[in-house]
Scaffold this motif. Structure first.
Motif, mmCIF file in Angstrom:
data_model
loop_
_atom_site.group_PDB
_atom_site.id
_atom_site.type_symbol
_atom_site.label_atom_id
_atom_site.label_comp_id
_atom_site.label_asym_id
_atom_site.label_seq_id
_atom_site.Cartn_x
_atom_site.Cartn_y
_atom_site.Cartn_z
ATOM 1 N N ALA A 168 -39.903 -32.143 -64.042
ATOM 2 C CA ALA A 168 -39.326 -30.826 -63.762
ATOM 3 C C ALA A 168 -39.135 -30.625 -62.255
ATOM 4 O O ALA A 168 -38.181 -29.972 -61.822
ATOM 5 N N ARG A 169 -40.026 -31.189 -61.471
ATOM 6 C CA ARG A 169 -39.899 -31.067 -60.017
ATOM 7 C C ARG A 169 -38.618 -31.738 -59.533
ATOM 8 O O ARG A 169 -37.960 -31.266 -58.592
ATOM 9 N N HIS A 170 -38.262 -32.825 -60.193
ATOM 10 C CA HIS A 170 -37.062 -33.564 -59.827
ATOM 11 C C HIS A 170 -35.816 -32.689 -60.015
ATOM 12 O O HIS A 170 -34.974 -32.578 -59.108
ATOM 13 N N THR A 176 -24.169 -19.543 -58.740
ATOM 14 C CA THR A 176 -24.347 -19.792 -60.171
ATOM 15 C C THR A 176 -24.502 -21.280 -60.449
ATOM 16 O O THR A 176 -23.788 -22.110 -59.863
ATOM 17 N N TYR A 177 -25.431 -21.604 -61.356
ATOM 18 C CA TYR A 177 -25.702 -23.019 -61.677
ATOM 19 C C TYR A 177 -25.751 -23.178 -63.194
ATOM 20 O O TYR A 177 -26.574 -22.560 -63.875
ATOM 21 N N LEU A 178 -24.844 -23.993 -63.711
ATOM 22 C CA LEU A 178 -24.788 -24.286 -65.138
ATOM 23 C C LEU A 178 -25.547 -25.570 -65.452
ATOM 24 O O LEU A 178 -25.265 -26.626 -64.874
ATOM 25 N N LEU A 179 -26.499 -25.473 -66.369
ATOM 26 C CA LEU A 179 -27.181 -26.652 -66.902
ATOM 27 C C LEU A 179 -26.435 -27.050 -68.170
ATOM 28 O O LEU A 179 -26.590 -26.420 -69.216
ATOM 29 N N LEU A 180 -25.609 -28.068 -68.076
ATOM 30 C CA LEU A 180 -24.722 -28.444 -69.177
ATOM 31 C C LEU A 180 -25.458 -29.349 -70.172
ATOM 32 O O LEU A 180 -25.676 -30.526 -69.910
ATOM 33 N N LYS A 181 -25.839 -28.787 -71.301
ATOM 34 C CA LYS A 181 -26.582 -29.529 -72.316
ATOM 35 C C LYS A 181 -25.758 -29.784 -73.573
ATOM 36 O O LYS A 181 -26.209 -30.502 -74.469
ATOM 37 N N ASP A 213 -20.720 -22.271 -59.735
ATOM 38 C CA ASP A 213 -20.648 -22.894 -58.410
ATOM 39 C C ASP A 213 -21.083 -24.350 -58.467
ATOM 40 O O ASP A 213 -20.581 -25.181 -57.694
ATOM 41 N N PHE A 214 -22.013 -24.634 -59.383
ATOM 42 C CA PHE A 214 -22.466 -26.017 -59.571
ATOM 43 C C PHE A 214 -22.716 -26.253 -61.051
ATOM 44 O O PHE A 214 -23.120 -25.349 -61.784
ATOM 45 N N ILE A 215 -22.454 -27.477 -61.484
ATOM 46 C CA ILE A 215 -22.667 -27.875 -62.877
ATOM 47 C C ILE A 215 -23.573 -29.094 -62.896
ATOM 48 O O ILE A 215 -23.217 -30.149 -62.355
ATOM 49 N N GLY A 216 -24.735 -28.938 -63.502
ATOM 50 C CA GLY A 216 -25.687 -30.038 -63.610
ATOM 51 C C GLY A 216 -25.587 -30.698 -64.971
ATOM 52 O O GLY A 216 -25.813 -30.058 -66.000
ATOM 53 N N CYS A 217 -25.238 -31.970 -64.984
ATOM 54 C CA CYS A 217 -25.053 -32.714 -66.232
ATOM 55 C C CYS A 217 -26.266 -33.598 -66.521
ATOM 56 O O CYS A 217 -27.003 -33.979 -65.620
ATOM 57 N N MET A 218 -26.444 -33.960 -67.790
ATOM 58 C CA MET A 218 -27.633 -34.704 -68.197
ATOM 59 C C MET A 218 -27.622 -36.161 -67.755
ATOM 60 O O MET A 218 -28.680 -36.774 -67.626
ATOM 61 N N SER A 219 -26.431 -36.728 -67.536
ATOM 62 C CA SER A 219 -26.348 -38.145 -67.178
ATOM 63 C C SER A 219 -25.003 -38.417 -66.519
ATOM 64 O O SER A 219 -24.122 -37.545 -66.485
ATOM 65 N N ILE A 243 -31.451 -28.774 -57.841
ATOM 66 C CA ILE A 243 -30.845 -27.438 -57.767
ATOM 67 C C ILE A 243 -31.051 -26.820 -56.392
ATOM 68 O O ILE A 243 -30.118 -26.308 -55.770
ATOM 69 N N MET A 244 -32.263 -26.892 -55.893
ATOM 70 C CA MET A 244 -32.609 -26.200 -54.650
ATOM 71 C C MET A 244 -31.967 -26.803 -53.417
ATOM 72 O O MET A 244 -31.836 -26.120 -52.402
#
Length: 406
Positions: free
Chosen positions: A391-393, A125-130, A168-174, A398-399
């Motif tokens: 978007a590729r970045h 699971t991957y959370l995009l924290l906005k 499982d992972f949290i992606g933050c904006m900055s 994530i990948m």
């Protein structure tokens, strides 16, 4: 891989442009199969249906009305979201073994659907924290931590904590977002929290080199002034009172022109100001189509970012990407907790000042009336976008986890 994406955004095709659709197209490009739950509110009178297009399937799930409705209906509709998403995934994607579930905030109330897929498929699971809720509501005085409202705060805070725990992972904006989440959620491991910024697939701006008089005349935009544009949500998070102060403080400034485009809960407030004061060097437009807005944006010289000065959480508005794509510098007036100003100034593609300080805002605005400086900063904005915010970045961020874990 089979990817499940859960969102509250209403879209029918990955060809639509936005930070999520642009990202999901990257998965499709690499031959992953993408399954999306994108709801449609009851007022549209569209039944639940499945849209299939190659490696992408979009479940248009009918839900209750959440936007532009009274607080009671919104509350009831929000309460049933979890179970509706859960049933929708089970019914329409019952035979799919998902490898990865991606979801974003807002909302924070989809845990049931996420936990169900995670348990049933052993999915990552991957959370995009906005959005950091409910603290953002507390910052703006819309919710309190004590008293009767404190019960509601504690409920949403528990839901927020649960969402973090099942991720499982949290992606933050900055970086400021990373630091905030770790400092205010002591149980989280530093290993699962990382920067995964807002990104888009950069497009060539056809109108950037065609700032011709015909198009400007269509919108009544002056040719011989520096045009500052604000486009996006006009709500409480943007601190609209300060935007109005900046326009009002410059209504006799012959060098500048303001263009404001958007919609939101504070639109009527700014419209009331325009109706009463009729500033001669400012225009207010209601929300436009994405194409029409980008044409208008391409005619302007500087992009504006506003955030309420009361925020203790570090927001990072995605609107900045549109300005960078148009190769125009950015002037941001925000709280002191976000690092968007630090990014802008370290990247040398604009200026920052604290929201509430009209004098400092005007000083930086005057600097941006220099055409040579704008041209240099605009070029750096586009370069920075292509280096860090594609978007590729974000796809590769994530990948990098799932190439070895799935």
């Amino acid at each position: 891989m089979n990817i499940l994406f859960l969102t509250l955004l209403d879209f029918d095709s990955l060809e639509e442009r936005g930070i999520y659709t642009d990202l999901l197209r990257e998965f499709v490009k690499d031959n992953h199969k993408v399954y999306i739950v994108s709801p449609t509110e009851r007022r549209k009178k569209q039944p639940t249906r499945l849209i299939e297009n190659g490696n992408c399937r979009i479940l248009k799930l009918q839900i209750g009305n959440i936007q532009k409705t009274n607080i009671i209906e919104k509350g009831i509709s929000t309460f049933f979201l979890e179970s509706q998403f859960q049933r929708g995934v089970r019914k329409y994607f019952f035979n799919i073994k998902f490898n990865l579930v991606i979801y974003s905030t807002p909302p924070i109330t989809l845990q049931k659907a996420i936990k169900d897929v995670k348990k049933r498929n052993n999915a990552k699971t991957y959370l995009l924290l906005k959005d950091i809720f409910p603290q953002n509501a507390v910052d703006l005085g819309m919710m309190r931590k004590n008293g009767i409202q404190g019960v509601l705060y504690k409920y949403f805070r528990a839901k927020e904590d649960e969402l973090y725990q099942i991720s499982d992972f949290i992606g933050c904006m900055s970086q400021a977002n990373v630091d905030y989440i770790l400092n205010h959620n002591k149980g989280l491991s530093r290993d699962i929290v990382e920067i995964c910024p807002n990104t888009l697939e950069p497009r060539r701006m056809l109108y950037k080199d065609q700032k011709n008089e015909i198009i400007k005349k269509k919108y009544n935009i002056p040719i011989n002034k520096t045009v500052f544009i604000y486009g996006g949500n006009l709500g409480k998070p943007q601190g609209i009172d300060f935007l109005i102060k900046c326009v009002d403080a410059n209504k006799n400034n012959k060098q500048v022109h303001f263009v404001i485009v958007g919609a939101g809960t504070e639109f009527n407030k700014i419209k009331a100001y325009f109706d009463k004061e009729q500033p001669p060097n400012a225009q207010l437009f209601r929300q436009m189509s994405k194409y029409e807005y980008e044409v208008l944006e391409g005619l302007c010289d500087v992009g504006l970012i506003f955030l309420d000065r009361r925020f203790t959480i570090p927001n990072f508005p995605s609107r900045i990407l549109s300005y960078m794509q148009a190769s125009i510098p950015v002037l941001a007036a925000t709280d002191c907790n976000t690092d968007v100003g630090k990014v802008i100034e370290s990247g040398e593609f604009g200026f920052w000042c604290e929201s509430g300080n009209v004098k400092e805002f005007n000083h930086r605005m005057d600097l941006l009336c220099d055409a040579e400086l704008r041209e240099r900063m605009g070029s750096k904005a586009r370069e920075y976008l292509e280096e860090y915010y594609t978007a590729r970045h974000s796809y590769e961020i994530i990948m990098k986890h799932f190439k070895k874990n799935v």
